[in-house]
Design a protein around this motif. Structure first.
Motif, mmCIF file in Angstrom:
data_model
loop_
_atom_site.group_PDB
_atom_site.id
_atom_site.type_symbol
_atom_site.label_atom_id
_atom_site.label_comp_id
_atom_site.label_asym_id
_atom_site.label_seq_id
_atom_site.Cartn_x
_atom_site.Cartn_y
_atom_site.Cartn_z
ATOM 1 N N CYS A 1 0.801 -1.232 0.000
ATOM 2 C CA CYS A 1 0.000 0.000 0.000
ATOM 3 C C CYS A 1 0.826 1.271 0.000
ATOM 4 O O CYS A 1 0.288 2.342 -0.344
ATOM 5 C CB CYS A 1 -0.942 0.011 1.209
ATOM 6 N N TYR A 2 2.107 1.200 0.374
ATOM 7 C CA TYR A 2 2.928 2.408 0.434
ATOM 8 C C TYR A 2 4.216 2.293 -0.387
ATOM 9 O O TYR A 2 4.435 3.067 -1.316
ATOM 10 C CB TYR A 2 3.267 2.751 1.894
ATOM 11 N N TYR A 3 5.054 1.327 -0.075
ATOM 12 C CA TYR A 3 6.383 1.334 -0.673
ATOM 13 C C TYR A 3 6.358 1.018 -2.163
ATOM 14 O O TYR A 3 7.059 1.671 -2.952
ATOM 15 C CB TYR A 3 7.305 0.369 0.083
ATOM 16 N N GLN A 4 5.562 0.047 -2.582
ATOM 17 C CA GLN A 4 5.452 -0.222 -4.012
ATOM 18 C C GLN A 4 4.854 0.973 -4.757
ATOM 19 O O GLN A 4 5.397 1.405 -5.782
ATOM 20 C CB GLN A 4 4.631 -1.483 -4.259
ATOM 21 N N PRO A 5 3.737 1.552 -4.291
ATOM 22 C CA PRO A 5 3.198 2.735 -4.985
ATOM 23 C C PRO A 5 4.156 3.929 -4.973
ATOM 24 O O PRO A 5 4.259 4.642 -5.980
ATOM 25 C CB PRO A 5 1.918 3.046 -4.196
ATOM 26 N N LEU A 6 4.865 4.169 -3.868
ATOM 27 C CA LEU A 6 5.787 5.310 -3.824
ATOM 28 C C LEU A 6 6.935 5.102 -4.811
ATOM 29 O O LEU A 6 7.333 6.043 -5.513
ATOM 30 C CB LEU A 6 6.331 5.512 -2.413
ATOM 31 N N ALA A 7 7.465 3.893 -4.862
ATOM 32 C CA ALA A 7 8.541 3.620 -5.821
ATOM 33 C C ALA A 7 8.036 3.816 -7.245
ATOM 34 O O ALA A 7 8.758 4.349 -8.105
ATOM 35 C CB ALA A 7 9.060 2.194 -5.615
ATOM 36 N N ALA B 1 5.130 7.706 9.440
ATOM 37 C CA ALA B 1 6.380 6.953 9.492
ATOM 38 C C ALA B 1 6.826 6.545 8.101
ATOM 39 O O ALA B 1 7.993 6.187 7.900
ATOM 40 C CB ALA B 1 6.211 5.722 10.380
ATOM 41 N N ARG B 2 5.911 6.600 7.124
ATOM 42 C CA ARG B 2 6.231 6.307 5.723
ATOM 43 C C ARG B 2 6.337 7.586 4.897
ATOM 44 O O ARG B 2 6.254 7.568 3.684
ATOM 45 C CB ARG B 2 5.189 5.376 5.110
ATOM 46 N N ALA B 3 6.466 8.726 5.577
ATOM 47 C CA ALA B 3 6.693 10.041 4.947
ATOM 48 C C ALA B 3 5.462 10.610 4.276
ATOM 49 O O ALA B 3 5.566 11.480 3.415
ATOM 50 C CB ALA B 3 7.866 9.988 3.971
ATOM 51 N N LEU B 4 4.275 10.146 4.646
ATOM 52 C CA LEU B 4 3.045 10.813 4.226
ATOM 53 C C LEU B 4 2.743 11.879 5.277
ATOM 54 O O LEU B 4 2.587 11.566 6.459
ATOM 55 C CB LEU B 4 1.884 9.828 4.109
ATOM 56 N N MET B 5 2.666 13.127 4.856
ATOM 57 C CA MET B 5 2.573 14.239 5.786
ATOM 58 C C MET B 5 1.130 14.719 5.950
ATOM 59 O O MET B 5 0.306 14.561 5.049
ATOM 60 C CB MET B 5 3.463 15.384 5.306
ATOM 61 N N PRO B 6 0.823 15.313 7.106
ATOM 62 C CA PRO B 6 -0.562 15.724 7.382
ATOM 63 C C PRO B 6 -1.037 16.861 6.482
ATOM 64 O O PRO B 6 -0.310 17.811 6.204
ATOM 65 C CB PRO B 6 -0.513 16.160 8.847
ATOM 66 N N VAL B 7 -2.273 16.730 6.028
ATOM 67 C CA VAL B 7 -2.939 17.730 5.194
ATOM 68 C C VAL B 7 -4.346 17.939 5.751
ATOM 69 O O VAL B 7 -5.053 16.971 6.042
ATOM 70 C CB VAL B 7 -3.020 17.268 3.727
ATOM 71 N N LYS B 8 -4.742 19.196 5.894
ATOM 72 C CA LYS B 8 -6.078 19.485 6.415
ATOM 73 C C LYS B 8 -7.101 19.418 5.296
ATOM 74 O O LYS B 8 -6.910 19.990 4.227
ATOM 75 C CB LYS B 8 -6.094 20.874 7.068
ATOM 76 N N THR B 9 -8.184 18.689 5.527
ATOM 77 C CA THR B 9 -9.297 18.627 4.578
ATOM 78 C C THR B 9 -10.526 19.245 5.237
ATOM 79 O O THR B 9 -10.627 19.301 6.462
ATOM 80 C CB THR B 9 -9.598 17.178 4.167
ATOM 81 N N THR B 10 -11.468 19.689 4.418
ATOM 82 C CA THR B 10 -12.584 20.476 4.940
ATOM 83 C C THR B 10 -13.909 19.974 4.387
ATOM 84 O O THR B 10 -14.019 19.611 3.215
ATOM 85 C CB THR B 10 -12.406 21.967 4.580
ATOM 86 N N SER B 11 -14.912 19.971 5.247
ATOM 87 C CA SER B 11 -16.292 19.698 4.847
ATOM 88 C C SER B 11 -17.162 20.855 5.326
ATOM 89 O O SER B 11 -16.752 21.653 6.175
ATOM 90 C CB SER B 11 -16.790 18.377 5.429
ATOM 91 N N LEU C 1 1.839 17.108 14.870
ATOM 92 C CA LEU C 1 2.317 16.214 13.820
ATOM 93 C C LEU C 1 3.504 16.804 13.070
ATOM 94 O O LEU C 1 4.470 16.097 12.757
ATOM 95 C CB LEU C 1 1.182 15.904 12.845
ATOM 96 N N GLU C 2 3.430 18.092 12.748
ATOM 97 C CA GLU C 2 4.525 18.733 12.021
ATOM 98 C C GLU C 2 5.823 18.660 12.799
ATOM 99 O O GLU C 2 6.918 18.536 12.224
ATOM 100 C CB GLU C 2 4.161 20.189 11.717
ATOM 101 N N ALA C 3 5.718 18.720 14.124
ATOM 102 C CA ALA C 3 6.916 18.651 14.968
ATOM 103 C C ALA C 3 7.546 17.264 14.947
ATOM 104 O O ALA C 3 8.691 17.091 15.356
ATOM 105 C CB ALA C 3 6.569 19.053 16.393
ATOM 106 N N ARG C 4 6.798 16.275 14.461
ATOM 107 C CA ARG C 4 7.292 14.892 14.401
ATOM 108 C C ARG C 4 7.674 14.498 12.979
ATOM 109 O O ARG C 4 7.632 13.328 12.629
ATOM 110 C CB ARG C 4 6.233 13.938 14.940
ATOM 111 N N SER C 5 8.039 15.449 12.170
ATOM 112 C CA SER C 5 8.359 15.171 10.770
ATOM 113 C C SER C 5 9.409 14.071 10.638
ATOM 114 O O SER C 5 10.408 14.057 11.376
ATOM 115 C CB SER C 5 8.873 16.447 10.098
ATOM 116 N N PRO C 6 9.214 13.123 9.716
ATOM 117 C CA PRO C 6 10.204 12.061 9.511
ATOM 118 C C PRO C 6 11.398 12.515 8.677
ATOM 119 O O PRO C 6 12.343 11.739 8.505
ATOM 120 C CB PRO C 6 9.400 10.993 8.759
#
Length: 388
Positions: free
Chosen positions: A312-318, A339-349, A380-385
């Motif tokens: 779900c992550y490493y094959q698609p990222l490669a 932990a797989r370097a996907l970073m937080p993004v705010k979404t809105t409804s 979360l930003e403070a925990r950047s990988p």
């Protein structure tokens, strides 16, 4: 029913197929595009029996017309539950019930079972978009529904809803970008270059996880578009179905839905298949559009340590790195994705409730929740990988 103040005529469509595909997709292109708002995708949801009245999704697609031309449109469903939405309002429904009020049916503008941000209000221009919001609100009041909810909207959608007095709610998803946050580069040269941008701890963890899969004798192959064979789709569905059944639920989507995707939108799909000892054991399906990849579905028939992360992550990222894709969206929730370097993004409804007292209560709740989301994002930003 005519909207004399704007010279629009409102038409409500009983099925997505009642909309003209070319006109719908032309409006979508003006809004920036999304494979999951395509006419073929929404029609596939309905025609396959996945999002229909019997499953709690009654289509009431709302369209605005002027002089015979489609000016604005949006998917609109009457919902008898809140499953398959990924913006959770169960507490609101329970509060209504405790006070002897009906929360369902409610009105929903969203893509069924698809928590991918993008345009929901398709319109020729900002004026038509604003008119569409007014038309939906008028329809909701006429039908006496409890509420209207627009999920994972674009910035333009959110602005139009906020201007109409709707309340905003924020959630967090995790997306990967094909460029290290601390570098001004066009993209990673390869997967090792991506790993080099991470802290030693995260880099070591990913290598360990990938090694476990390789040492388990698992290899991967992938196919895109028309190259995905019918038997591959069959195998994928076995995996997809197994995942739901293991959690005690029937799958949201039927096998016929994926048949329709293979026929009508083949270019928008990428399939990874995991094999061991010549036997297929797992698969993951990725959506594609304009340089963006969307993690959608996965399943496994055998258990291998860390196989989910690889599929779900490493094959698609490669694959994204090798093919110059700029972004990979990992779907709803999932703090572990950082932990797989996907970073937080705010979404809105955006939300409208007919009952004034409940609307006031929800507005106060959303203010508190919104402050919590901002604090959560900072945490979360403070925990950047990535290397600082």
């Amino acid at each position: 029913m005519p909207d004399l103040s704007n010279d629009y005529v409102t038409r409500v469509l009983a099925t997505p197929s009642d909309a003209d595909a070319k006109q719908w997709d032309a409006l979508l292109r003006l809004a920036g595009g999304s494979p999951f708002m395509r006419h073929a995708y929404l029609s596939g949801m309905h025609d396959s029996g996945s999002a229909v009245r019997s499953t709690g999704w009654t289509p009431q697609f709302l369209t605005l017309w002027r002089e015979g031309e489609l000016e604005a449109a949006c998917p609109l469903y009457l919902k008898s539950h809140s499953y398959g939405e990924y913006v959770f309002d169960w507490a609101w429904a329970n509060a209504y019930e405790q006070h002897g009020l009906r929360y369902y049916p409610k009105a929903l503008t969203a893509v069924p079972f698809t928590p991918v941000p993008g345009p929901r209000l398709l319109a020729r221009d900002a004026a038509a978009r604003a008119a569409l919001v007014r038309a939906v609100l008028a329809w909701c009041k006429q039908k006496k529904v409890s509420s209207w909810h627009l999920l994972f909207g674009s910035d333009e959608d959110v602005a139009a809803c906020e201007a109409a007095g709707m309340m905003l709610r924020h959630t967090v998803q995790f997306h990967w970008m094909n460029v290290a946050p601390t570098h001004d580069a066009a993209g990673y040269a390869d997967f090792d270059a991506f790993l080099a941008s991470l802290t030693q701890e995260k880099r070591k963890k990913i290598r360990q996880e990938r090694r476990k899969v390789a040492e388990g004798g698992v290899t991967f192959r992938h196919a895109r578009g028309a190259a995905i064979a019918s038997e591959d789709w069959d195998f994928f569905y076995r995996c997809y179905e197994r995942t739901y059944l293991e959690h005690g639920n029937a799958p949201y989507l039927t096998r016929d839905f994926f048949d329709r995707m293979a026929r009508t939108m083949p270019e928008n799909w990428l399939l990874f298949v995991a094999e061991r000892n010549g036997k297929r054991i797992a698969s993951s399906l990725i959506g594609l559009e304009d340089g963006v990849a969307y993690g959608r579905y996965w399943g496994a028939l055998e258990r291998v340590d860390c196989l989910h992360f690889e599929a779900c992550y490493y094959q698609p990222l490669a694959w994204c790195i090798a093919n110059g894709f700029t972004r990979f969206e990992g779907g709803a929730q999932g703090e572990h994705k950082m932990a797989r370097a996907l970073m937080p993004v705010k979404t809105t409804s955006a939300h409208w409730l007919a009952h004034p007292a409940f609307a006031d209560a929800v507005e106060k709740f959303l203010e508190r929740e919104g402050r919590g989301i901002e604090n959560y994002l900072e945490h979360l930003e403070a925990r950047s990988p990535f290397h600082q």
